[in-house]
Design an enzyme around this catalytic site. Structure first.
Site, PDB file in Angstrom:
ATOM      1  N   LYS A  14     -24.387  39.272  81.261  1.00 12.96           N
ATOM      2  CA  LYS A  14     -24.287  38.562  82.528  1.00 12.96           C
ATOM      3  C   LYS A  14     -22.949  37.846  82.712  1.00 12.96           C
ATOM      4  O   LYS A  14     -22.411  37.793  83.821  1.00 12.96           O
ATOM      5  CB  LYS A  14     -25.464  37.584  82.561  1.00 12.96           C
ATOM      6  CG  LYS A  14     -25.267  36.332  83.313  1.00 12.96           C
ATOM      7  CD  LYS A  14     -26.311  35.323  82.931  1.00 12.96           C
ATOM      8  CE  LYS A  14     -25.820  34.432  81.794  1.00 12.96           C
ATOM      9  NZ  LYS A  14     -26.641  33.236  81.614  1.00 12.96           N
ATOM     10  N   ARG A  89     -35.385  27.401  86.077  1.00  6.83           N
ATOM     11  CA  ARG A  89     -35.919  27.971  84.836  1.00  6.83           C
ATOM     12  C   ARG A  89     -37.437  28.139  84.861  1.00  6.83           C
ATOM     13  O   ARG A  89     -38.009  28.766  83.978  1.00  6.83           O
ATOM     14  CB  ARG A  89     -35.582  27.056  83.651  1.00  6.83           C
ATOM     15  CG  ARG A  89     -34.134  27.138  83.249  1.00  6.83           C
ATOM     16  CD  ARG A  89     -33.936  26.486  81.896  1.00  6.83           C
ATOM     17  NE  ARG A  89     -32.525  26.330  81.602  1.00  6.83           N
ATOM     18  CZ  ARG A  89     -31.803  27.250  80.977  1.00  6.83           C
ATOM     19  NH1 ARG A  89     -32.364  28.368  80.583  1.00  6.83           N
ATOM     20  NH2 ARG A  89     -30.532  27.047  80.748  1.00  6.83           N
ATOM     21  N   ARG A 128     -21.878  40.859  67.664  1.00  5.46           N
ATOM     22  CA  ARG A 128     -20.893  39.895  68.151  1.00  5.46           C
ATOM     23  C   ARG A 128     -20.199  39.251  66.977  1.00  5.46           C
ATOM     24  O   ARG A 128     -20.848  38.781  66.052  1.00  5.46           O
ATOM     25  CB  ARG A 128     -21.616  38.761  68.879  1.00  5.46           C
ATOM     26  CG  ARG A 128     -21.733  38.971  70.350  1.00  5.46           C
ATOM     27  CD  ARG A 128     -22.395  37.741  70.930  1.00  5.46           C
ATOM     28  NE  ARG A 128     -22.944  38.050  72.223  1.00  5.46           N
ATOM     29  CZ  ARG A 128     -23.881  37.349  72.815  1.00  5.46           C
ATOM     30  NH1 ARG A 128     -24.401  36.305  72.204  1.00  5.46           N
ATOM     31  NH2 ARG A 128     -24.322  37.690  73.997  1.00  5.46           N
ATOM     32  N   ARG A 174     -35.326  33.468  70.002  1.00  7.25           N
ATOM     33  CA  ARG A 174     -34.610  33.053  71.205  1.00  7.25           C
ATOM     34  C   ARG A 174     -34.953  33.961  72.389  1.00  7.25           C
ATOM     35  O   ARG A 174     -35.186  33.510  73.494  1.00  7.25           O
ATOM     36  CB  ARG A 174     -33.108  33.123  70.906  1.00  7.25           C
ATOM     37  CG  ARG A 174     -32.224  32.334  71.808  1.00  7.25           C
ATOM     38  CD  ARG A 174     -30.940  31.892  71.086  1.00  7.25           C
ATOM     39  NE  ARG A 174     -30.165  33.009  70.559  1.00  7.25           N
ATOM     40  CZ  ARG A 174     -29.227  33.652  71.249  1.00  7.25           C
ATOM     41  NH1 ARG A 174     -28.964  33.307  72.478  1.00  7.25           N
ATOM     42  NH2 ARG A 174     -28.558  34.643  70.704  1.00  7.25           N
TER      43      ARG A 174
END
Ligand code: ZN
Length: 220
Positions: A14, A89, A128, A174
């Site tokens: 995103k 949220r 990453r 997560r």
């Protein structure tokens, strides 16, 4: 241009896509996290209150977030549209947000949901890496984010350690938490007929995601 809400699980790509959209349409990227950080950095009265609340381990109230958001969305640069990121949220905030929009005469616009498979998101996250010397981040699975020379930082020529900060376990927690928290919000916007989905496939580059956002924006 429309007002856009981005709903994106971790590692959906995103960030880069929203930067491209904002540049092309000359609209701001607005995140409530940034608004809170700015307010604290500017040491306003509200900023000091926010900082104290956070230091006490308290959540920043919806009231404070709404206040900041109202000010930000009313700014001149947000007149023709914006990308709202990380808010709302939950359904409660979605209702608060709609009341806020009404009070400043704005439309809800559209909601873009980045639909990414958990396995793919995990693969991306675990690939990453950051330069241990200058902190530049790379992603070995994303063409635009690979270092130009394998294992070497583009910026400072340090050798890159191939190690992610995330473990598979921390990632799964997560990701699942995110999905569990946002599913009702996604359903809510689907029912309102404002939800648009982008399926994030394995080989999709940030440029591809940007094109998909563009397509949605142009067709809406
Ligand atoms: Zn470096």
């Amino acid at each position: 241009m429309k007002n856009i809400i981005f709903i994106a699980p971790p590692a959906a790509g995103k960030g880069t896509a929203s930067a491209l959209v904002c540049e092309k349409y000359n609209i701001p990227h607005i995140s409530t996290g940034d608004l809170l950080r700015d307010e604290i950095a500017n040491q306003t009265k509200l900023g000091v209150e926010i900082k104290d609340a956070m230091a006490r381990g308290e959540f920043v109230s919806d009231e404070v977030i709404t206040k900041l958001l109202k000010k930000r969305l009313s700014a001149k640069d947000a007149k023709k549209g914006y990308i709202l990121d990380g808010y709302p949220r939950n359904i409660e905030q979605a209702h608060i947000y709609e009341d806020l929009l009404k009070s400043i005469n704005k439309d809800l616009g559209i909601v873009i949901f980045f639909d990414i498979d958990k396995d793919l998101a995990m693969e991306r996250t675990l690939s990453r890496i950051a330069c241990p010397h200058c902190g530049t981040s790379y992603n070995l699975l994303v063409n635009e984010l690979k270092p130009k020379l394998e294992g070497i930082c583009d910026k400072c020529n340090s050798s890159l350690e191939i190690r992610s900060d995330d473990t598979p376990e921390s990632f799964i927690t997560r990701f699942d938490t995110y999905i569990n928290k946002t599913q009702s919000l996604i359903d809510y916007y689907k029912e309102k007929n404002v939800l648009r989905e982008i399926k994030v496939e394995k080989d999709l580059s940030a440029q591809d995601i940007f094109s998909k956002v563009e397509e949605i924006v142009n067709n809406d």
